[in-house]
Design a protein around this motif. Structure first.
Motif, short mmCIF file in Angstrom:
data_model
loop_
_atom_site.label_atom_id
_atom_site.label_comp_id
_atom_site.label_asym_id
_atom_site.label_seq_id
_atom_site.Cartn_x
_atom_site.Cartn_y
_atom_site.Cartn_z
N ASN A 1 34.38 45.85 27.56
CA ASN A 1 34.28 46.08 29.01
C ASN A 1 32.76 46.05 29.27
O ASN A 1 32.03 46.91 28.81
N GLN B 1 31.37 45.69 35.46
CA GLN B 1 30.80 46.72 36.35
C GLN B 1 29.27 46.72 36.25
O GLN B 1 28.71 46.46 35.17
N ASN C 1 32.02 47.62 41.02
CA ASN C 1 32.86 46.60 40.40
C ASN C 1 32.26 45.21 40.61
O ASN C 1 31.41 45.01 41.50
N VAL D 1 32.57 52.31 43.19
CA VAL D 1 33.70 53.11 42.72
C VAL D 1 33.20 54.44 42.16
O VAL D 1 32.01 54.64 41.94
N GLN E 1 34.26 56.22 39.27
CA GLN E 1 34.26 56.62 37.86
C GLN E 1 34.42 55.41 36.95
O GLN E 1 35.07 54.43 37.33
N CYS E 2 33.84 55.48 35.76
CA CYS E 2 33.99 54.41 34.77
C CYS E 2 33.79 55.01 33.39
O CYS E 2 32.67 55.43 33.05
N GLY E 3 34.83 55.08 32.60
CA GLY E 3 34.76 55.75 31.30
C GLY E 3 33.89 55.02 30.29
O GLY E 3 32.99 55.61 29.67
N ASN E 4 34.14 53.72 30.09
CA ASN E 4 33.32 52.96 29.14
C ASN E 4 31.88 52.91 29.63
O ASN E 4 30.93 52.95 28.83
N ASN F 1 38.99 58.02 39.80
CA ASN F 1 39.41 56.75 40.39
C ASN F 1 40.93 56.62 40.19
O ASN F 1 41.52 57.25 39.31
N ASN G 1 43.83 50.78 39.91
CA ASN G 1 43.75 50.16 38.57
C ASN G 1 45.16 50.25 37.97
O ASN G 1 45.83 51.28 38.14
N GLU H 1 42.09 45.84 36.19
CA GLU H 1 41.20 46.74 36.94
C GLU H 1 41.01 46.33 38.40
O GLU H 1 40.79 45.15 38.69
N ARG H 2 41.05 47.33 39.24
CA ARG H 2 40.68 47.14 40.65
C ARG H 2 39.28 46.52 40.71
O ARG H 2 38.35 46.99 40.04
N GLY I 1 38.14 52.71 30.12
CA GLY I 1 38.11 54.10 29.64
C GLY I 1 38.93 55.04 30.50
O GLY I 1 39.74 55.83 30.00
N THR I 2 38.73 54.96 31.83
CA THR I 2 39.52 55.83 32.70
C THR I 2 41.00 55.44 32.63
O THR I 2 41.88 56.29 32.74
N1 LIG Z 1 37.62 49.18 38.10
C1 LIG Z 1 37.52 50.61 38.15
C2 LIG Z 1 36.17 51.13 37.75
C3 LIG Z 1 35.78 50.82 36.33
C4 LIG Z 1 36.66 51.48 35.26
C5 LIG Z 1 36.15 51.21 33.88
N2 LIG Z 1 36.10 49.92 33.39
C6 LIG Z 1 36.43 52.28 32.87
O1 LIG Z 1 36.07 52.08 31.68
O2 LIG Z 1 36.89 53.36 33.21
C7 LIG Z 1 37.86 51.12 39.56
O3 LIG Z 1 37.79 50.33 40.52
O4 LIG Z 1 38.19 52.29 39.71
#
Ligand SMILES: N[C@@H](CCC[C@H](N)C(=O)O)C(=O)O
Length: 280
Positions: A13, A46, A66, A72, A74-77, A159, A192, A210-211, A220-221
């Protein structure tokens, strides 16, 4: 205008990370989309922006965009890559970081092996908080998609996420159901979409549409939301290994009101310089 950036990824990612603690720029959505373009730009899922904190009790502010230019929460990775970035760029020497995101505070712990453990906060399950149009909170919801009724779990990790159970991620309808659910009218801020195959109580396979970015090699999320949904459905234990196309994450959740913990690797690919004035 010259802008230093770092290309990073968490399990494939991928991110462009920009330090706006020591640099100044204001990026609008069209420029973000241009940098995201994999043919005419650098390419990323992202964009991560590191900013000074706006309050005294946190170390940094971290903003996420994005590939389609939408901001957005939150993004875990990205959070793990963020932690590695601020240390490698010598913006901090701390191993524990407290960071402001658009959805609240997260805590990051940099392990000796370069992996990062993240307290992602407690999942939100009330429909209005996701946001998802439903009268009551339920473990699963029926939703009409493309003329069929599908069963989804709905979880916010800051998210929004919809989680579907599938028999096999290899044959899951990610390219068709993913975009239909992403922009489904019951998810007013889009969503997502995770396709989860339960292997056993400690192992799942997961693909995520993913959105604002399409299918990514890992989310990650999305991994956190899938594990939360699987635990709530009685299918998973408190600690689960999540296998995504780009690699594996360790996710732990002790139940309602508790935070979700995510542990996984990070990678720096290269450093570069953008010259913004050259773009048309
Ligand atoms: N596309 C997600 C935001 C990114 C999430 C991500 N890649 C992760 O690792 O959590 C959104 O629009 O919420």
């Amino acid at each position: 205008m010259r802008l230093e950036f770092t290309k990073m990824h968490g399990l494939g990612n991928d991110f462009v990370v920009i330090d706006l603690v020591t640099q100044r720029v204001r990026l609008e959505a069209p420029q973000i989309r241009q940098i995201a373009d994999r043919h005419f730009g650098v390419g990323f899922d992202q964009l991560l922006i590191v900013e000074p904190p706006t309050r005294p009790d946190v170390d940094f502010k971290y903003r996420i965009f994005n590939a389609d230019g939408s901001e957005v929460q939150q993004c875990g990775n990205g959070a793990r890559c963020f932690a590695r970035f601020v240390r490698e760029r010598r913006l901090t020497r701390k191993n524990k970081l407290v960071v402001e995101t658009a959805s609240g505070i997260i805590e990051l712990f940099v392990n000796a092996n370069g992996w990062v453990r993240v307290n992602m906060g407690a999942p939100r399950l009330e429909p209005a908080e996701i946001p998802f149009k439903a009268d009551l909170h339920c473990q699963t919801y029926d939703i009409e998609v493309g003329g069929r009724t599908l069963e989804i779990g709905a979880v916010s990790m800051g998210n929004p996420h919809a989680v579907l159970l599938v028999d096999n991620v290899e044959t899951a309808p990610v390219e068709t159901v993913g975009p239909l659910l992403e922009s489904h009218p019951r998810f007013p801020e889009r969503v997502n979409v995770g396709f989860m195959q339960v292997v056993d109580r400690q192992n799942i396979n997961l693909r995520v549409y993913e959105r604002g970015a399409g299918e990514t090699l890992a989310c990650g999320t999305g991994a956190c939301a899938a594990v939360v949904s699987g635990i709530l459905r009685g299918l998973l234990d408190e600690r689960v290994r999540v296998k995504l196309p780009g690699g594996e994450l360790d996710i732990r959740w002790q139940g309602q009101g508790e935070p979700v913990w995510m542990t996984g690797p990070t990678a720096r690919v290269f450093d570069g310089v953008l010259r913004l004035y050259e773009w048309r």
